[in-house]
Design a protein around this motif. Structure first.
Motif, PDB file in Angstrom:
ATOM      1  N   ASN A 259     -34.460 -33.947 -22.892  1.00 58.30           N
ATOM      2  CA  ASN A 259     -34.104 -32.922 -23.934  1.00 58.30           C
ATOM      3  C   ASN A 259     -34.447 -33.369 -25.367  1.00 58.30           C
ATOM      4  O   ASN A 259     -34.133 -34.506 -25.790  1.00 58.30           O
ATOM      5  N   GLY A 260     -35.170 -32.368 -26.181  1.00 56.36           N
ATOM      6  CA  GLY A 260     -35.674 -32.699 -27.091  1.00 56.36           C
ATOM      7  C   GLY A 260     -34.715 -32.982 -28.529  1.00 56.36           C
ATOM      8  O   GLY A 260     -34.797 -33.642 -29.333  1.00 56.36           O
ATOM      9  N   ALA A 261     -33.502 -32.283 -28.215  1.00 59.79           N
ATOM     10  CA  ALA A 261     -32.411 -32.496 -29.362  1.00 59.79           C
ATOM     11  C   ALA A 261     -31.777 -33.807 -29.031  1.00 59.79           C
ATOM     12  O   ALA A 261     -31.528 -34.459 -30.079  1.00 59.79           O
ATOM     13  N   MET A 262     -31.900 -34.409 -27.797  1.00 65.90           N
ATOM     14  CA  MET A 262     -31.371 -35.734 -27.681  1.00 65.90           C
ATOM     15  C   MET A 262     -32.319 -36.661 -28.168  1.00 65.90           C
ATOM     16  O   MET A 262     -32.007 -37.568 -29.086  1.00 65.90           O
ATOM     17  N   VAL A 263     -33.619 -36.477 -28.315  1.00 69.57           N
ATOM     18  CA  VAL A 263     -34.631 -37.449 -28.601  1.00 69.57           C
ATOM     19  C   VAL A 263     -34.589 -37.522 -29.985  1.00 69.57           C
ATOM     20  O   VAL A 263     -34.531 -38.458 -30.747  1.00 69.57           O
ATOM     21  N   GLU A 264     -34.441 -36.179 -30.676  1.00 70.89           N
ATOM     22  CA  GLU A 264     -34.596 -36.143 -31.984  1.00 70.89           C
ATOM     23  C   GLU A 264     -33.252 -36.529 -32.784  1.00 70.89           C
ATOM     24  O   GLU A 264     -33.448 -37.232 -33.753  1.00 70.89           O
ATOM     25  N   GLY A 265     -32.278 -36.195 -32.056  1.00 70.53           N
ATOM     26  CA  GLY A 265     -30.755 -36.598 -32.840  1.00 70.53           C
ATOM     27  C   GLY A 265     -30.724 -38.030 -32.504  1.00 70.53           C
ATOM     28  O   GLY A 265     -30.031 -38.575 -33.421  1.00 70.53           O
ATOM     29  N   TRP A 266     -31.308 -38.792 -31.459  1.00 65.80           N
ATOM     30  CA  TRP A 266     -31.020 -40.398 -31.482  1.00 65.80           C
ATOM     31  C   TRP A 266     -31.804 -40.767 -32.962  1.00 65.80           C
ATOM     32  O   TRP A 266     -31.222 -41.698 -33.399  1.00 65.80           O
ATOM     33  N   ALA A 267     -32.964 -40.249 -33.093  1.00 67.75           N
ATOM     34  CA  ALA A 267     -33.804 -40.868 -34.267  1.00 67.75           C
ATOM     35  C   ALA A 267     -33.038 -40.668 -35.537  1.00 67.75           C
ATOM     36  O   ALA A 267     -32.840 -41.623 -36.358  1.00 67.75           O
ATOM     37  N   VAL A 268     -32.456 -39.408 -35.642  1.00 68.14           N
ATOM     38  CA  VAL A 268     -31.734 -39.151 -37.033  1.00 68.14           C
ATOM     39  C   VAL A 268     -30.446 -40.125 -37.009  1.00 68.14           C
ATOM     40  O   VAL A 268     -29.961 -40.457 -38.077  1.00 68.14           O
ATOM     41  N   TYR A 269     -29.830 -40.251 -35.807  1.00 67.61           N
ATOM     42  CA  TYR A 269     -28.549 -40.839 -35.753  1.00 67.61           C
ATOM     43  C   TYR A 269     -28.721 -42.354 -36.185  1.00 67.61           C
ATOM     44  O   TYR A 269     -28.064 -42.923 -36.875  1.00 67.61           O
TER      45      TYR A 269
END
Length: 594
Positions: free
Chosen positions: A457-467
Motif C-alpha cells: 500500500n503506497g500510503a503505508m510506504v510513504e506514511g512510514w517515511a514521513v513518520y
C-alpha cells in the motif's frame, strides 16, 4: 519519493499487463472458464490460491515480475495493445471468481488482509482499463527503457545470459510503440511533454555503451548480428515515437488538450483503491486543512523564540511573514550545487550510526544502499527517489536516486538548494533512506506473506517515511535544535499541503498561480520547489495525498499504543512489529497489532 520507482501494486496497470500472443479471444472465453476456475479454487487453501495468483500474474506480466526480482521471461516485452488489455481483464474475471469462493469469516487475520489486498488489486486492474483509461490519455506510460535498464544494470545472472534477454526483448520494441500510438487519444499536454522527455532518456539505456558490451560479450556471431539489427530498429522506433509525440505536442498547444484534472468522481474512486485509508478523499482534505493551521502555530512559537538569534531587526507582527523571513535567512545555509549528490552520500552513515546508537530499529548491514545520480530516463518527475529490489532478490542493491543540478539555471539551482538546505536535506535523507523508505522496504521483503510484500500500500510506504522524520527528531536527532524543528515543521507542512494541493487542483480546479501561492505563502516553499510540485500535481493524481494519510494513521496509532501500554511501550519493538507485516495498509496492520 516517487512511488512508480518502487515495486508496488500501483506500478502495474497503465497500459495493460498482458503480452500480445494468443490473447485475442481472452474475454470471449471468460464465461466458459469461470465455472472451472471456481471449482478449482474450492479445492485450494488460501495460501495455495495466493501463490497461484502470483504465479499467474507473473505469466501475465513478466516485466512486473522482473522488477520484483522474479525472472520468468526477461526477454519478453509486453505489447500494450487491445489483446493485452483483454488478457488482463480475463485474469481479473478468473481471480474474482476464485476469491468469491472463500468464506472470509474462516480466514485467519493475516489471510484476510491478503484477501483484501488481492481483491483491491484486481479491482484496480479492471478500473484502470475500463473506467480510468489512462492508457488512452497518458502518453508517459509508454517507455521501454525501464525493463532494459533492469536487465542491464542488475547483476542477477551472468552478463551473457542477461544480454541474450536484451536481444530477445528488442524484437517487440517497434510493435510496442506502434501500439502506444494506436492507444493514445485525446491526451493531456503535461503527460505528452513528460513522455517526450523520458523517451529521449531511453537512449541513455539503449546506448553505444550497450552496443559495446554486446560486441565484447560471449554471444554468438548470429546473436550479435541479430542484436545489431534489432538495436537499430528499436532506436529508430523510439526516434519515430518522439517525433510523433513532438508533433502531437504542437497540435495540443495550438488546438487545446484534455484537462489533466480528473474530477471528483474519479478522484474519490482512485483514492479508495490507492490509499485504502478508511476515509474519503474529502475527509482527508478537511483533516489536512486543520493540521496546516496547527503546524503554522508551532512554527510561529519557534520563530518568536529564536528570531533575535538570527535577525537584528524587530520581528513583524504578522506571524507568517516572520516565519517566511526567518526561513529565508536560515535557508542560505546549504551545500554547493556541485556537491549536492556527494553530500547526500556522506550523510547516510551518520543516520545509520544514530539509529543503531539509539536502538530505534535493527538495520541489516548486508542489504546494500547505493546513492547514485538519477538515471536520465527516470528524471523529470521527482528530485529524489528509491529504487528497491523485490522480495525475490532481497540481496540486490537498493538505489537512492538523487538528481544532480547540472541542468538548472543558477537561479533555479539556488532556489532548489535553499529549499533543500542544511536541515531539510537531512530530513530528506531520513525520509528516503534511513530509517525511511530503504529500511521499510528491506523489512517488507522479509514479510512471510509475499502478497503483502509484492502488492503493498503506497500510503503505508510513504506514511512510514514521513513518520520516521518526526520520530528521529523526537529521539534527539539534531540535538533538539530549534532551527531543525522549524525546518522539520516546514517540511511536514509541505506533506500536509500536498494533500490540500492535490485535492484542490484535481477536484476543485485550482490553477497554477493559486497553487504556487498556497505553497509559497502557506507552506513557505521556494519558488522552484513550488513550480516542481505544480508540475508533479499535473502528472499524478491521489499519490500526493499518500504521505499525509499514512503518516497520520501511523503516528496516531503509535500514540494510542503508548497511552494504553504506558511504561511497557517499547519503541523498537513497535517499529519492528509494525514493519513485519510488509507494506499492508495501516488500518489492517493496526487490526493485527491490536
Amino acid at each position: 519519493m516517487k512511488k512508480a520507482l518502487i515495486s508496488l501494486s500501483v506500478a502495474f496497470a497503465l497500459t495493460g499487463l498482458a503480452g500480445c500472443n494468443d490473447s485475442a479471444n481472452a474475454v470471449s472465453t471468460t464465461t466458459t472458464t469461470t465455472a472451472a476456475n471456481t471449482q478449482q479454487a474450492m479445492t485450494l487453501s488460501f495460501a495455495d490460491f495466493s501463490q497461484a495468483f502470483i504465479d499467474d500474474l507473473w505469466q501475465l506480466s513478466p516485466t512486473w515480475a522482473m522488477y520484483n526480482g522474479k525472472h520468468v521471461n526477461d526477454g519478453y516485452l509486453e505489447v500494450p495493445n487491445q489483446a493485452s488489455r483483454d488478457k488482463t481483464l480475463a485474469f481479473v474475471a478468473k481471480h474474482k471468481a476464485q476469491l468469491a469462493t472463500f468464506d472470509q469469516k474462516t480466514l485467519t487475520p493475516n489471510e484476510l488482509i491478503d484477501y483484501k489486498l488481492l481483491e483491491n488489486l484486481v479491482n484496480n486492474f479492471e478500473w484502470d482499463i475500463n473506467t480510468f483509461k489512462s492508457w488512452q490519455w497518458d502518453p508517459s506510460s509508454y517507455n521501454v527503457a525501464g525493463g532494459f535498464a533492469q536487465i542491464i544494470n542488475e547483476d542477477f545472472a551472468p552478463l551473457d545470459e542477461r544480454l541474450t534477454s536484451v536481444v530477445a526483448r528488442l524484437e517487440h520494441v517497434p510493435a510496442y510503440y506502434q501500439a502506444a500510438r494506436d492507444n493514445i487519444a485525446n491526451p493531456t499536454l503535461p503527460h505528452t511533454q513528460l513522455a517526450i522527455q523520458q523517451n529521449q532518456g531511453a537512449f541513455s539505456v539503449l546506448s553505444d555503451e550497450l552496443a559495446a558490451k554486446v560486441s565484447a560479450s560471449g554471444l554468438t556471431a548470429e546473436q550479435k548480428q541479430l542484436f545489431d539489427m534489432r538495436f537499430s530498429a528499436a532506436k529508430a522506433a523510439i526516434t519515430q515515437h518522439i517525433e510523433w509525440l513532438t508533433a502531437l505536442e504542437a497540435t495540443l498547444q495550438t488546438e487545446g488538450a484534455r484537462d489533466f484534472r480528473i474530477g471528483e468522481a474519479l478522484y474519490e474512486q482512485k483514492f479508495a483503491l490507492d490509499i485504502q485509508a478508511g476515509m474519503t478523499a474529502k475527509q482527508l482534505f478537511e483533516k489536512a486543512v486543520a493540521d496546516k493551521n496547527r503546524v503554522q502555530a508551532e512554527m510561529a512559537k519557534i520563530t518568536a523564540d529564536i528570531w533575535s538569534k538570527h535577525i537584528a531587526t524587530p520581528k513583524p507582527e504578522d506571524d507568517k511573514l516572520a516565519i517566511r523571513q526567518l526561513i529565508d535567512v536560515l535557508s542560505a545555509n546549504h551545500v554547493k550545487r556541485e556537491n549536492f549528490v556527494d553530500d547526500v552520500r556522506q550523510q547516510i552513515p551518520e543516520l545509520v550510526k544514530f539509529v543503531n546508537d539509539k536502538k530505534l530499529i535493527t538495520l541489516d548491514p548486508n542489504k546494500p544502499l547505493v546513492v547514485r545520480e538519477t538515471p536520465e530516463y527516470m528524471r523529470g518527475f521527482a528530485g529524489a527517489s528509491i529504487s528497491a529490489p523485490g522480495p525475490y532478490e532481497k540481496s540486490s542493491n537498493t538505489y537512492y536516486n538523487v538528481t544532480p543540478l547540472d541542468g538548472m539555471s543558477d537561479e533555479s539551482a539556488e532556489s532548489y538548494l535553499r529549499e533543500y538546505n542544511h536541515w531539510i536535506l537531512q530530513v530528506l535523507n531520513i525520509h528516503e533512506a534511513i530509517p525511511g523508505h530503504y529500511t521499510q522496504l528491506v523489512y517488507s521483503n522479509e514479510s512471510p506473506s509475499l502478497v503483502k510484500s509484492l502488492f503493498g500500500n503506497g500510503a503505508m510506504v510513504e506514511g512510514w517515511a514521513v513518520y520516521t522524520e518526526r520520530m528521529m527528531l523526537e529521539e534527539g536527532y539534531g540535538n533538539f535544535e530549534p532551527e531543525m524543528w522549524l525546518m522539520y515543521y516546514k517540511w511536514n507542512l509541505r506533506v500536509i499541503a500536498n494533500t490540500i494541493l492535490d485535492y484542490s487542483i484535481q477536484v476543485k480546479g485550482m490553477g497554477e498561480e493559486e497553487a504556487i501561492a498556497l505553497m509559497e505563502n502557506e507552506a513557505f516553499q521556494q519558488r522552484a520547489e513550488a513550480e516542481g510540485k505544480w508540475r508533479r500535481a499535473t502528472l499524478s493524481q491521489v499519490q500526493l495525498t499518500s504521505y499525509y494519510s499514512g503518516y497520520r494513521e501511523i503516528y496516531d496509532f503509535r500514540e494510542e499504543l503508548k497511552t494504553e501500554q504506558g511504561e511497557a511501550f517499547d519503541l523498537k519493538q513497535f517499529h519492528e512489529t509494525f514493519l513485519s507485516y510488509g507494506s499492508a495498509p495501516v488500518k489492517y496492520i493496526r487490526q493485527l497489532m491490536k
